[in-house]
Scaffold this motif. Sequence first.
Motif, PDB file in Angstrom:
ATOM      1  N   SER A   1      -0.171  -5.538   9.214  1.00 27.38           N
ATOM      2  CA  SER A   1      -1.162  -5.471   8.131  1.00 27.38           C
ATOM      3  C   SER A   1      -1.555  -6.856   7.639  1.00 27.38           C
ATOM      4  O   SER A   1      -2.702  -7.083   7.253  1.00 27.38           O
ATOM      5  CB  SER A   1      -0.619  -4.639   6.965  1.00 27.38           C
ATOM      6  N   LEU A   2      -0.610  -7.790   7.648  1.00 31.25           N
ATOM      7  CA  LEU A   2      -0.903  -9.155   7.204  1.00 31.25           C
ATOM      8  C   LEU A   2      -1.981  -9.778   8.077  1.00 31.25           C
ATOM      9  O   LEU A   2      -2.894 -10.454   7.586  1.00 31.25           O
ATOM     10  CB  LEU A   2       0.364 -10.012   7.276  1.00 31.25           C
ATOM     11  N   ILE A   3      -1.867  -9.542   9.387  1.00 32.75           N
ATOM     12  CA  ILE A   3      -2.831 -10.107  10.325  1.00 32.75           C
ATOM     13  C   ILE A   3      -4.183  -9.414  10.184  1.00 32.75           C
ATOM     14  O   ILE A   3      -5.228 -10.067  10.037  1.00 32.75           O
ATOM     15  CB  ILE A   3      -2.308  -9.966  11.765  1.00 32.75           C
ATOM     16  N   ALA A   4      -4.177  -8.087  10.220  1.00 34.94           N
ATOM     17  CA  ALA A   4      -5.432  -7.333  10.219  1.00 34.94           C
ATOM     18  C   ALA A   4      -6.196  -7.455   8.909  1.00 34.94           C
ATOM     19  O   ALA A   4      -7.419  -7.314   8.889  1.00 34.94           O
ATOM     20  CB  ALA A   4      -5.149  -5.862  10.517  1.00 34.94           C
TER      21      ALA A   4
ATOM     22  N   ARG B   1     -11.258  -5.999   6.038  1.00 37.08           N
ATOM     23  CA  ARG B   1     -10.111  -5.100   5.869  1.00 37.08           C
ATOM     24  C   ARG B   1      -9.886  -4.258   7.121  1.00 37.08           C
ATOM     25  O   ARG B   1     -10.264  -3.095   7.186  1.00 37.08           O
ATOM     26  CB  ARG B   1     -10.325  -4.210   4.654  1.00 37.08           C
ATOM     27  N   ALA B   2      -9.309  -4.889   8.113  1.00 32.94           N
ATOM     28  CA  ALA B   2      -8.847  -4.202   9.334  1.00 32.94           C
ATOM     29  C   ALA B   2      -9.950  -3.457  10.083  1.00 32.94           C
ATOM     30  O   ALA B   2      -9.654  -2.595  10.901  1.00 32.94           O
ATOM     31  CB  ALA B   2      -7.703  -3.238   9.001  1.00 32.94           C
TER      32      ALA B   2
ATOM     33  N   ASN C   1      -5.132   2.976   9.955  1.00 31.30           N
ATOM     34  CA  ASN C   1      -4.080   3.045   8.940  1.00 31.30           C
ATOM     35  C   ASN C   1      -4.003   1.749   8.147  1.00 31.30           C
ATOM     36  O   ASN C   1      -3.804   1.763   6.923  1.00 31.30           O
ATOM     37  CB  ASN C   1      -2.733   3.359   9.585  1.00 31.30           C
ATOM     38  N   LEU C   2      -4.186   0.612   8.822  1.00 26.03           N
ATOM     39  CA  LEU C   2      -4.154  -0.674   8.127  1.00 26.03           C
ATOM     40  C   LEU C   2      -5.338  -0.817   7.181  1.00 26.03           C
ATOM     41  O   LEU C   2      -5.217  -1.416   6.108  1.00 26.03           O
ATOM     42  CB  LEU C   2      -4.143  -1.815   9.144  1.00 26.03           C
ATOM     43  N   TYR C   3      -6.482  -0.254   7.565  1.00 26.88           N
ATOM     44  CA  TYR C   3      -7.645  -0.245   6.661  1.00 26.88           C
ATOM     45  C   TYR C   3      -7.332   0.607   5.430  1.00 26.88           C
ATOM     46  O   TYR C   3      -7.543   0.177   4.282  1.00 26.88           O
ATOM     47  CB  TYR C   3      -8.864   0.316   7.398  1.00 26.88           C
TER      48      TYR C   3
ATOM     49  N   VAL D   1       1.500   6.268  12.046  1.00 26.39           N
ATOM     50  CA  VAL D   1       1.475   4.803  12.060  1.00 26.39           C
ATOM     51  C   VAL D   1       2.336   4.259  10.933  1.00 26.39           C
ATOM     52  O   VAL D   1       3.313   3.569  11.138  1.00 26.39           O
ATOM     53  CB  VAL D   1       0.047   4.221  11.993  1.00 26.39           C
ATOM     54  N   LEU D   2       1.973   4.575   9.687  1.00 27.99           N
ATOM     55  CA  LEU D   2       2.799   4.207   8.539  1.00 27.99           C
ATOM     56  C   LEU D   2       2.515   5.132   7.371  1.00 27.99           C
ATOM     57  O   LEU D   2       3.185   6.121   7.177  1.00 27.99           O
ATOM     58  CB  LEU D   2       2.566   2.742   8.140  1.00 27.99           C
ATOM     59  N   ALA D   3       1.474   4.839   6.600  1.00 30.97           N
ATOM     60  CA  ALA D   3       1.247   5.548   5.341  1.00 30.97           C
ATOM     61  C   ALA D   3       0.426   6.824   5.534  1.00 30.97           C
ATOM     62  O   ALA D   3      -0.523   6.865   6.322  1.00 30.97           O
ATOM     63  CB  ALA D   3       0.541   4.627   4.349  1.00 30.97           C
ATOM     64  N   VAL D   4       0.791   7.854   4.789  1.00 36.04           N
ATOM     65  CA  VAL D   4       0.012   9.080   4.676  1.00 36.04           C
ATOM     66  C   VAL D   4      -0.595   9.165   3.280  1.00 36.04           C
ATOM     67  O   VAL D   4      -1.778   9.439   3.111  1.00 36.04           O
ATOM     68  CB  VAL D   4       0.882  10.321   4.965  1.00 36.04           C
ATOM     69  N   THR D   5       0.242   8.909   2.263  1.00 34.75           N
ATOM     70  CA  THR D   5      -0.232   8.879   0.885  1.00 34.75           C
ATOM     71  C   THR D   5       0.285   7.631   0.190  1.00 34.75           C
ATOM     72  O   THR D   5       1.353   7.120   0.531  1.00 34.75           O
ATOM     73  CB  THR D   5       0.241  10.121   0.092  1.00 34.75           C
TER      74      THR D   5
END
Length: 581
Positions: free
Chosen positions: A243-246, A23-24, A209-211, A350-354
């Motif tokens: 995210s798909l790659i990581a 997972r990343a 973030n991807l993790y 990056v993307l998500a916070v919550t």
Amino acid sequence: MTDAALTPPLTPTPNDCELPRIRAQFATFNDAIDYAAKSRKGLNFHDMRGNLERVYPYSEMREDAHQMAYRLIAAGIKPQDRVALIAETGPDFAALFCACVYVGAWPVPLPLPTSFGGKESYIDQLSVQLKSSDPVVLIYPEEIAEMASQAAERQECSGISWQDFAKYDAPVVELPEVSPDDICYLQYSSGSTRFPTGVAVTHKALLHNLYGHAVSMELGENDRCISWLPWYHDMGLVGCFLSLIANQFSADLLKPDAFARRPLAWLDMISRNPGNTASYSPTFGYDICARRISSQTNVAERFDLSRWRIAGNGADMIRPDVMQNFVNAFSDAGFKASAFTPSYGLAEAVLAVTVMPPGEGIKVELVEEERLSGTPRDLSRPARYRAIVNCGKPLPDMEVLISGENGERREDHQIGKVWCRGPSVMHSYFRNPEATEDCLVDGWLDTGDMGYTADGYLFIVGRAKDMIIINGKNHWPQDIEWAVEQLPGFNHGDIAAFSLETENGEEAPAVLVHCRVSDPVERVKLREQISDKVRSVTGMSCVVELVPPRTLPRTSSGKLSRAKAKKLYLAGEIVPLELAA
């Protein structure tokens, strides 16, 4: 027998394979690409009707990326050079983005033309972002060569189509070493109130973030992503490509313009997925699909949405009424309301916070509008409430606090500015230290959004900079826009609300409204209806201007740009329709 009959059907990349999932947790995104290429998974590109037209395993993507990296180096591209890429959903962009990462150059994903503006508007938008990112080269699809090359010429930047670039020699050389603290790419935030500014994202921040994305979504072995989101916006680029790659999972992808023309193709693709689906959309995507279903359609026969495990929702204000309409429209096809997964994020993190924990669905709290605006309640009027959506819990290692006007930390249910801190908060704004200092304080990111916390969950109220202040009372433009949308004939995005200075120097609320009525007399009646509706929300008269459909400006991700709408209106570039005398 035709050639088509002789061609065997394409087999999409699998959901499962023998490669253990990581997972990343890689040092760099380069390592993530290398690992994903050992699997049989990959990207699957679909045509406008949702039919599979290109299978692109990660192993092939890595091979293409290496070839493109050699070409970039041969063309003189060095680490930290910016390479602007028009982010068309397809193998070319995927390989070129990864090629830049291998070279240590910084890819800069830029938008395709949209239906929201004309040719000159698109060239202007590209020019602004090229000026900001200062790339060595702009690489673009052949179909938009005329517009892209004009934008490149304005900034004295080299421009080339990726079809021509693929013809360059690719002598094999040793690729540079990349470290976790190096910049991985520049992301242009589509914030409607800020001049376009490039967010510099490090490998370390991206992967963290991807993790957190994978952990919060509880991504499993049989999950698959289905997406139409554009790859130039953080939700599409990070959530539905990087995210798909990581995290090594396969995806079925539809181009954004194909979704705009045939939105139900998205749901057809989800129905065909034999595994569990993770698919994301802003509110308007769910709204369009629910509106496209006619009362004669047998949704149970056409769709099977029973395996849609994560129906992500973010990128704009989440509207419970739209989500309920989607449930009403597609519950017979097996869609479960508990699949809705609200989230909150921004490119600066990056993307998500919550993210809402999977299975909890959409939860709302009814809050008095006076509490939202921080003004005393007028006891002579009945209390009005707005449903505020729970946007979930912080990602691992992400901290969220609510800050008061003087920087003090506010407690649960106290509204203030949303601040966040964690390993995935941006490095900086590219070449803009003043903007960086404005929003980064001791490692904390001032998101520019207003909200409150409750029991570890975050609730978003709106943008601080969009607030309309009339006679000392605060009004959220979303409240005014939503009120007008309740009138017959209006869709989400048809109204822009902001404040104007009147002739006597006072501020007044104003709304620009897309009008589809041709009769000047009926337009007068419509304007009066709108004025009455806004008065019921604000308690005062407002300026109502009816404008032609498709007039209101959008950001690159399709969101309404109130600040630009106001600017264009005041400059006389948005011309109201004529009304009967």
